[in-house]
Structures are given as C-alpha cells and as structure tokens.
Design an enzyme around this catalytic site. Structure first.
Site, PDB file in Angstrom:
ATOM      1  N   TYR A  57      26.987  91.548 -33.094  1.00  0.00           N
ATOM      2  CA  TYR A  57      27.641  91.739 -34.383  1.00  0.00           C
ATOM      3  C   TYR A  57      27.800  93.236 -34.630  1.00  0.00           C
ATOM      4  O   TYR A  57      26.856  93.948 -34.936  1.00  0.00           O
ATOM      5  CB  TYR A  57      26.832  91.116 -35.513  1.00  0.00           C
ATOM      6  CG  TYR A  57      26.609  89.625 -35.407  1.00  0.00           C
ATOM      7  CD1 TYR A  57      27.409  88.817 -34.610  1.00  0.00           C
ATOM      8  CD2 TYR A  57      25.573  89.005 -36.112  1.00  0.00           C
ATOM      9  CE1 TYR A  57      27.198  87.452 -34.518  1.00  0.00           C
ATOM     10  CE2 TYR A  57      25.363  87.635 -36.039  1.00  0.00           C
ATOM     11  CZ  TYR A  57      26.167  86.869 -35.229  1.00  0.00           C
ATOM     12  OH  TYR A  57      25.937  85.522 -35.140  1.00  0.00           O
ATOM     13  N   SER A 205      27.378  78.524 -40.031  1.00  0.00           N
ATOM     14  CA  SER A 205      28.607  78.083 -40.712  1.00  0.00           C
ATOM     15  C   SER A 205      28.392  76.755 -41.450  1.00  0.00           C
ATOM     16  O   SER A 205      29.203  75.838 -41.338  1.00  0.00           O
ATOM     17  CB  SER A 205      29.769  77.957 -39.719  1.00  0.00           C
ATOM     18  OG  SER A 205      30.105  79.199 -39.168  1.00  0.00           O
ATOM     19  N   GLY A 210      33.246  79.114 -45.095  1.00  0.00           N
ATOM     20  CA  GLY A 210      33.737  79.333 -46.447  1.00  0.00           C
ATOM     21  C   GLY A 210      34.666  78.261 -46.978  1.00  0.00           C
ATOM     22  O   GLY A 210      34.857  78.148 -48.197  1.00  0.00           O
TER      23      GLY A 210
END
Length: 330
Positions: A57, A205, A210
């Site tokens: 990341y 997730s 989202g």
C-alpha cells in the site's frame, strides 16, 4: 467495543477493526496525513484495537502512516501487515508476486521499521505465489516467529487446499479474504475449513468497497487513484443493476434503526464469532457508524430473511478484471 478472538490463535481484538489501505492509497486523492493519523488514534479511543495495512500500500507509505499513528498506543493494539508482492527496483509497485523466503525476510525487516514495532502481530501472505510452495512460505514465517520478529501467520485470498497445507507447517491464525453480503464465495470451502482448524476470518471490503453503504450509485465518478473505476462490478451499468442489494439493507436498517452499512457489518458479525471485519474509512462519522454495527444484534430469523432475499438478487459484474481474478483463491 465488544471483543472477539481470531479462532484458536489467542489474538483478541475489537469486533470491528480498521482497514487502513484507503487512508492514503487506492481510494482517490490522499487526504491530509495528519488528519488520517488523528483518525487512527480516534479509532483507538473508541475501542478499535485491530489495524490492517500492507507493504504494497503506497508502497510503504501506508505502513509508515499506521506506524506513526499507533506508536504511542502500541500496547493497546494489534497490527496486521502483509508480504508477497514483487515491488521491483526502487520499491515500485507491480502486479508481480514474490514470496520467496529471502523476500519474506526482507519484507519483515522493512515492515518492522516502518511500523515502529519490535514484532509484527499478524503477518499475512498477501496473495498466493504459484512459483513458491506454500510449505516454503509457511516455513519462512515459522522461522520469523521463532526469532521473535512475528507473532502470528496469516493468508489472504488463499483457497482451502492451500490453507490446509500451510497450517500443517505453521498454524494459520487468520485468513483475510473478501467477504460481504454481495460476495459470499468463502462460504463454500474456506469458512468451513476455518471452523475445522480453529482459524479466524477477517473480511476485507465488508462494505463492498463502499457500495453497500448506499452512498454510491450509477452517477458516482472515481478519481485516477481510485481502483474502483477499473473494477467490473463498479461500471455504471453494474452499479445500477446491483442497487436492489442496497435497498434490501436499507429496508432492514429502517426496522433496526440502523444504516445499510451497519446492517452489512452486523450480518458478517452474526455469521460466526471468530469473524472480524475491517471496513476502511477516512471520515470520523463513518468510523463511528461502522463501530456502531457491533451493537446490532441480528437474530437467526433476521439472517434467514436476508439470505432468502439475497438469493433472489442476481449480483452483476465480477469483482476483479480477469487477470486479477485468476490470482485469487489459489
């Protein structure tokens, strides 16, 4: 905040963790660094004790942010990070994988420095590397555990046969894979194996990147640093077709005085007591919303009604492009 234990590992963490990737990577323009450090510390103040990052990341910058944020709170938290990508010359991110033992050792040394810790609480293989036997991977992490540099071994997006082979060499503390009300593949083989072997499960997730919050529709646009723009499930057509899942969560939320996101997280928490979701956010209000899901008690009848309704909804769009999908669940 309620706590949970990841299988038989002895790792006790908050019922809801914090996925830190989006604090400065893959979710559009990076927010102000100091604000994200403050958000991580606010999570600890609210009882969150489980934080997830990875070398890739950034690369590196997400671990550095998490390390700085949590350094003064180290004794109160569990930090998970990951190895397994080939970052190439100069540490540039790539799509390649590299889980050779010497690479695992090098990643561990780098992660220890960036996280500002003496030992890594949970060290996941980020993706299964077909060029390196899982026995060699597990053996390398086993050596790091013996040296005191790592406490626990984990796997991400691994298939059941791989998990079993790894566990025979070094007990696997946790599996991290995508799992949510609109992606339920782990239920077929991975979750039953976790229960059999006493392995915790960490859904990433858990809010469908989202989408399950209800704040994304077919008109939403994604910036250049937001990987959702390239995912088949996030085309405008797929988002419109998948809206019934969000509507279902909203209807149940209205009955429970909860948001769609809270119902999606409560659904996961109700599946098994050793499941700990790690939703990500950059907003304090969303952090509070996600934490609130731990207080929602979905009864067996609620779960049955949800499952019955979801079966009747055909989710549109693959979660990854073909090249990435091929690497998942080895």
């Amino acid at each position: 905040m309620q706590t949970r234990t990841l299988g038989d590992s002895g790792i006790t963490v908050s019922a809801v963790g914090l996925g830190c990737m989006g604090l400065n990577y893959h979710r559009g323009p990076a927010p102000d660094r100091n604000e994200m450090i403050a958000l991580v510390r606010a999570a600890v103040e609210r009882g969150v004790t489980f934080f997830d990052t990875a070398e890739v990341y950034g690369p590196f910058t997400n671990e550095e942010l998490v390390g700085e944020a949590l350094e003064p709170l180290r004794k109160d938290v569990v930090i998970a990070t990951k190895f397994g990508h080939d970052l190439g010359p100069g540490g540039r991110s790539s799509d390649g994988l590299d889980s050779r033992p010497k690479r695992i050792r090098a990643v561990a040394e780098g992660s220890l420095k960036r996280l500002r810790v003496e030992t890594i609480d949970l060290f996941y293989q980020h993706r299964v590397d077909p060029k390196v036997s899982i026995e060699d991977v597990a053996g390398a992490v086993k050596d790091l555990i013996a040296q005191g540099k790592v406490k626990h071994f984990g796997l991400s997006e691994a298939g059941a046969p791989t998990i079993r082979r790894a566990h025979a060499i070094q007990p696997v503390a946790a599996i991290q894979s995508e799992y949510s009300i609109w992606w339920r593949e782990p239920e077929a083989a991975v979750l039953p194996l976790c229960e059999e072997l006493g392995i915790g499960f960490v859904p990433f997730s858990p809010l469908g990147r989202g989408f399950l919050t209800g704040k994304i529709d077919e008109t939403t646009t994604f910036g250049g640093n937001d990987n959702r723009g390239g995912l088949p499930r996030f085309t405008a057509k797929a988002r419109k077709a998948n809206r019934p899942i969000v509507d279902l969560l909203a209807r149940i939320g209205a009955e429970k005085q909860a948001t769609p996101a809270q119902i999606a997280l409560a659904w996961l928490l109700a599946r098994k007591p050793w499941i700990v979701p790690i939703p990500g956010t950059t907003k304090l209000s969303r952090l509070d919303e996600n934490i609130g899901a731990a207080a929602i008690d979905l009864k067996p009848d609620d779960l049955g009604n949800i499952d019955t309704a979801v079966v009747q909804i055909s989710v549109q769009g693959d979660r990854y492009p073909p090249a990435d999908a091929e690497r998942a669940q080895r």
